[in-house]
Design an enzyme around this catalytic site. Structure first.
Site, PDB file in Angstrom:
ATOM      1  N   ARG A 161      35.178  29.281  23.409  1.00 58.92           N
ATOM      2  CA  ARG A 161      34.186  29.499  24.601  1.00 58.92           C
ATOM      3  C   ARG A 161      33.145  28.926  23.617  1.00 58.92           C
ATOM      4  NH1 ARG A 161      34.887  31.766  29.364  1.00 58.92           N
ATOM      5  NH2 ARG A 161      33.241  29.903  29.925  1.00 58.92           N
ATOM      6  N   PRO A 163      31.066  31.065  37.303  1.00 52.94           N
ATOM      7  CA  PRO A 163      30.117  32.041  37.771  1.00 52.94           C
ATOM      8  C   PRO A 163      30.361  33.246  37.421  1.00 52.94           C
ATOM      9  CG  PRO A 163      30.923  30.306  39.005  1.00 52.94           C
ATOM     10  CD  PRO A 163      31.570  29.670  38.416  1.00 52.94           C
ATOM     11  N   GLU A 164      28.947  33.905  36.796  1.00 51.51           N
ATOM     12  CA  GLU A 164      28.626  35.512  36.415  1.00 51.51           C
ATOM     13  C   GLU A 164      28.783  35.956  37.719  1.00 51.51           C
ATOM     14  OE1 GLU A 164      27.961  34.932  32.286  1.00 51.51           O
ATOM     15  OE2 GLU A 164      28.762  32.555  32.248  1.00 51.51           O
ATOM     16  N   LYS A 209      33.991  39.431  39.629  1.00 57.11           N
ATOM     17  CA  LYS A 209      32.972  38.126  40.615  1.00 57.11           C
ATOM     18  C   LYS A 209      34.361  37.614  41.710  1.00 57.11           C
ATOM     19  CE  LYS A 209      33.656  37.273  35.127  1.00 57.11           C
ATOM     20  NZ  LYS A 209      33.322  35.667  34.057  1.00 57.11           N
TER      21      LYS A 209
END
Ligand SMILES: [Zn+2]
Length: 280
Positions: free
Chosen positions: A270, A2-3, A53
């Site tokens: 990534r 989650p960002e 976050k």
């Protein structure tokens, strides 16, 4: 993971549903819960803040519950403030279920569940005045939608020859941009994610800065992207994954209609997606 748009969507949901509730009791079966839960009991929820976050649920008794959901943490509310209770199938095992590690019993028949099947997330009880002293929060860079200016952004870029995509995901330089939105921002700015950051022109830097803000706003509009386990406090999924510009679109035609196809490579470990034809 989650960002910013996902965690901000969670923050808004928690604030909407939790403010006004009092925490009656807390049931914990989780190794990553630090601090004394008794300090939460009897406290009335005043507001919910976000630092990058990380979330902070602030109570009227001087204590806060600080939460980092990491990869698969979920905060799900059930109670009278929820108008349309749904439950995404991403809430594996249900609530309460085998992945429910913490249950906050609220007054007025409210409940907040913390689910986390990978168990990387953490929760911490601290005094509200100490929240911003937590190492993780203290080290956060300014955020693209709050505090980060074009001038600071340019300085960050010119300070290093690291690949621009890796740099904009570095939380100590700027908070909140993770993999999905970094990919899409670079696509929107038509910049190759592998470019050394300090080689971007002034025009490209400005374009990238605007693009980052734009994709984060799009992310917020769709209430985030539901990869892995992300759900909103209402138990629903976000919709950004159906509107991604380049992320997850390997092999598909470029949305800029340049005639190119989206390519996927690994960069800094990534998944990195870009159009070799129009991202230069
Ligand atoms: Zn293209």
């Amino acid at each position: 993971m989650p960002e910013l748009p996902e965690v901000e969507t969670i923050r808004k949901g928690l604030e909407k549903y939790l403010v006004g509730h009092t925490i009656k009791s807390v049931k914990i079966h989780y190794k990553n819960f630090e601090g004394n839960e008794k300090n939460l009991e009897g406290g009335k929820i005043k507001k919910v803040r976000r630092f990058g976050k990380v979330l902070s649920i602030d109570l009227d008794n001087g204590y806060s519950l600080v939460i980092h959901i990491k990869l698969t943490g979920q905060l799900i509310y059930r109670g009278p403030n929820l108008k349309h209770p749904g439950l995404s199938k991403k809430i594996f095992g249900g609530i309460p279920g085998k992945h429910t590690h913490v249950v906050f019993i609220l007054n007025k028949n409210g409940t907040l569940y913390y689910n986390d099947y990978r168990k990387f997330g953490w929760l911490k009880v601290v005094k509200t005045k100490d929240v911003e002293e937590i190492g993780f929060i203290k080290k956060l860079g300014p955020e693209p939608l709050d505090g980060l200016t074009l001038n600071i952004f340019k300085e960050i870029l010119s300070s290093t020859k690291r690949a621009v995509k890796i740099l904009i995901m570095d939380q100590s330089k700027m908070g909140g941009v993770g993999n999905i939105y970094a990919n899409d921002a670079l696509f929107l700015a038509k910049i190759d994610p592998r470019r050394p950051a300090n080689e971007l022109s002034v025009v490209e830097a400005k374009k990238l800065f605007e693009s980052i803000k734009e994709v984060l706003k799009r992310g917020l509009k769709y209430e985030g992207a539901s990869e892995l386990a992300y759900v909103t406090p209402a138990g629903k999924e976000g919709g950004y994954q159906d509107h991604a510009l380049v992320y997850g679109r390997q092999g598909k035609p470029c949305l800029n209609k340049c005639g190119g196809k989206v390519k996927k490579i690994k960069l800094g470990g990534r998944g990195t997606y870009f159009c070799p034809n129009c991202q230069k």
